[in-house]
Design a protein around this motif. Structure first.
Motif, mmCIF file in Angstrom:
data_model
loop_
_atom_site.group_PDB
_atom_site.id
_atom_site.type_symbol
_atom_site.label_atom_id
_atom_site.label_comp_id
_atom_site.label_asym_id
_atom_site.label_seq_id
_atom_site.Cartn_x
_atom_site.Cartn_y
_atom_site.Cartn_z
ATOM 1 N N PHE A 188 34.969 12.527 4.316
ATOM 2 C CA PHE A 188 34.262 11.255 4.172
ATOM 3 C C PHE A 188 34.769 10.465 2.974
ATOM 4 C CE2 PHE A 188 31.735 14.302 6.449
ATOM 5 C CZ PHE A 188 31.450 13.598 7.611
ATOM 6 N N SER A 189 36.037 10.158 3.011
ATOM 7 C CA SER A 189 36.652 9.365 1.944
ATOM 8 C C SER A 189 36.098 7.941 1.965
ATOM 9 C CB SER A 189 38.165 9.320 2.125
ATOM 10 O OG SER A 189 38.485 8.579 3.298
ATOM 11 N N LYS A 190 36.316 7.230 0.890
ATOM 12 C CA LYS A 190 35.878 5.828 0.814
ATOM 13 C C LYS A 190 36.493 5.019 1.954
ATOM 14 C CE LYS A 190 35.543 1.866 -2.203
ATOM 15 N NZ LYS A 190 35.766 1.324 -3.535
ATOM 16 N N ASN A 191 37.737 5.272 2.254
ATOM 17 C CA ASN A 191 38.420 4.563 3.335
ATOM 18 C C ASN A 191 37.744 4.810 4.686
ATOM 19 O OD1 ASN A 191 40.373 2.985 4.556
ATOM 20 N ND2 ASN A 191 41.831 4.664 4.734
ATOM 21 N N ILE A 192 37.397 6.059 4.970
ATOM 22 C CA ILE A 192 36.704 6.406 6.220
ATOM 23 C C ILE A 192 35.357 5.696 6.288
ATOM 24 C CG2 ILE A 192 35.563 8.292 7.484
ATOM 25 C CD1 ILE A 192 38.563 8.523 7.706
ATOM 26 N N LEU A 193 34.619 5.722 5.181
ATOM 27 C CA LEU A 193 33.301 5.083 5.153
ATOM 28 C C LEU A 193 33.405 3.574 5.330
ATOM 29 C CD1 LEU A 193 31.630 7.117 2.279
ATOM 30 C CD2 LEU A 193 31.385 7.454 4.741
ATOM 31 N N GLU A 194 34.379 2.960 4.693
ATOM 32 C CA GLU A 194 34.564 1.513 4.830
ATOM 33 C C GLU A 194 34.862 1.133 6.275
ATOM 34 O OE1 GLU A 194 34.207 -1.159 2.782
ATOM 35 O OE2 GLU A 194 33.386 0.200 1.286
ATOM 36 N N ARG A 195 35.693 1.921 6.937
ATOM 37 C CA ARG A 195 36.038 1.622 8.334
ATOM 38 C C ARG A 195 34.855 1.819 9.272
ATOM 39 N NH1 ARG A 195 41.361 4.748 7.986
ATOM 40 N NH2 ARG A 195 40.118 6.262 9.138
ATOM 41 N N ALA A 196 33.979 2.754 8.949
ATOM 42 C CA ALA A 196 32.867 3.087 9.840
ATOM 43 C C ALA A 196 31.614 2.256 9.606
ATOM 44 C CB ALA A 196 32.525 4.568 9.693
ATOM 45 N N LYS A 197 31.500 1.590 8.466
ATOM 46 C CA LYS A 197 30.215 0.973 8.099
ATOM 47 C C LYS A 197 29.755 -0.136 9.045
ATOM 48 C CE LYS A 197 31.860 -2.288 4.614
ATOM 49 N NZ LYS A 197 31.903 -2.554 3.187
ATOM 50 N N ARG A 198 30.653 -0.770 9.752
ATOM 51 C CA ARG A 198 30.233 -1.837 10.669
ATOM 52 C C ARG A 198 29.680 -1.295 11.988
ATOM 53 N NH1 ARG A 198 34.723 -4.219 8.146
ATOM 54 N NH2 ARG A 198 34.142 -6.098 7.018
ATOM 55 N N ARG A 199 30.098 -0.102 12.364
ATOM 56 C CA ARG A 199 29.675 0.443 13.657
ATOM 57 C C ARG A 199 28.612 1.532 13.555
ATOM 58 N NH1 ARG A 199 31.620 5.272 14.520
ATOM 59 N NH2 ARG A 199 33.444 5.942 13.340
ATOM 60 N N VAL A 200 28.387 2.065 12.369
ATOM 61 C CA VAL A 200 27.445 3.181 12.210
ATOM 62 C C VAL A 200 26.179 2.687 11.522
ATOM 63 C CG1 VAL A 200 27.069 5.448 11.184
ATOM 64 C CG2 VAL A 200 29.321 4.863 12.116
ATOM 65 N N GLU A 201 25.092 2.719 12.276
ATOM 66 C CA GLU A 201 23.811 2.282 11.739
ATOM 67 C C GLU A 201 23.433 3.137 10.529
ATOM 68 O OE1 GLU A 201 19.235 1.687 13.286
ATOM 69 O OE2 GLU A 201 20.778 2.202 14.718
ATOM 70 N N ASN A 202 22.876 2.549 9.538
ATOM 71 C CA ASN A 202 22.415 3.169 8.285
ATOM 72 C C ASN A 202 23.525 3.424 7.267
ATOM 73 O OD1 ASN A 202 19.673 3.197 8.746
ATOM 74 N ND2 ASN A 202 19.695 5.218 9.676
ATOM 75 N N LEU A 203 24.777 3.395 7.663
ATOM 76 C CA LEU A 203 25.832 3.686 6.700
ATOM 77 C C LEU A 203 25.908 2.618 5.618
ATOM 78 C CD1 LEU A 203 28.082 5.395 5.624
ATOM 79 C CD2 LEU A 203 29.623 4.360 7.307
ATOM 80 N N GLN A 204 25.793 1.354 5.969
ATOM 81 C CA GLN A 204 25.841 0.302 4.955
ATOM 82 C C GLN A 204 24.677 0.435 3.984
ATOM 83 O OE1 GLN A 204 28.407 -2.089 4.384
ATOM 84 N NE2 GLN A 204 27.247 -2.061 2.488
ATOM 85 N N LYS A 205 23.500 0.831 4.466
ATOM 86 C CA LYS A 205 22.365 1.061 3.574
ATOM 87 C C LYS A 205 22.675 2.154 2.564
ATOM 88 C CE LYS A 205 18.824 -0.072 6.972
ATOM 89 N NZ LYS A 205 17.731 0.481 7.779
ATOM 90 N N LEU A 206 23.280 3.239 3.023
ATOM 91 C CA LEU A 206 23.631 4.337 2.125
ATOM 92 C C LEU A 206 24.687 3.904 1.107
ATOM 93 C CD1 LEU A 206 23.739 7.381 4.531
ATOM 94 C CD2 LEU A 206 22.109 6.965 2.694
ATOM 95 N N ILE A 207 25.662 3.149 1.552
ATOM 96 C CA ILE A 207 26.703 2.661 0.637
ATOM 97 C C ILE A 207 26.081 1.785 -0.437
ATOM 98 C CG2 ILE A 207 28.725 1.141 0.452
ATOM 99 C CD1 ILE A 207 29.587 2.285 3.220
ATOM 100 N N ASN A 208 25.166 0.919 -0.050
ATOM 101 C CA ASN A 208 24.498 0.040 -1.019
ATOM 102 C C ASN A 208 23.693 0.850 -2.034
ATOM 103 O OD1 ASN A 208 25.561 -2.190 0.265
ATOM 104 N ND2 ASN A 208 23.695 -2.640 1.406
#
Length: 80
Positions: free
Chosen positions: A57-77
């Motif tokens: 779960f590298s930063k790059n993987i998370l950045e690519r997934a945040k638009r399609r995975v519900e709740n991921l942007q909330k966790l990143i914030n």
């Protein structure tokens, strides 16, 4: 924030492993118990192991997934 504590709560149903599997592009349907086993099969260890998070779960993987995975942007914030 969780009542009375400085704690953020982000619900993920059925479990955190479902979110993580979705991030790495693995279908995450079924009951929690099955998803926890599936996560171990896919990643080689339980989701709370820091080495698994670092490896998959590298930063790059998370950045690519945040638009399609519900709740991921909330966790990143929350973590930023």
């Amino acid at each position: 924030m969780a009542q009375g504590h400085q704690m953020a709560v982000v619900e993920n149903t059925p479990c955190f492993e479902a979110l993580l599997l979705d991030i790495i592009g693995v279908q995450a349907n079924g009951p929690s118990r099955a998803l926890k086993k599936r996560f171990i099969k896919e990643c080689g260890a339980e989701a709370h192991k820091p080495e698994v998070i670092k490896q998959y779960f590298s930063k790059n993987i998370l950045e690519r997934a945040k638009r399609r995975v519900e709740n991921l942007q909330k966790l990143i914030n929350i973590l930023s």
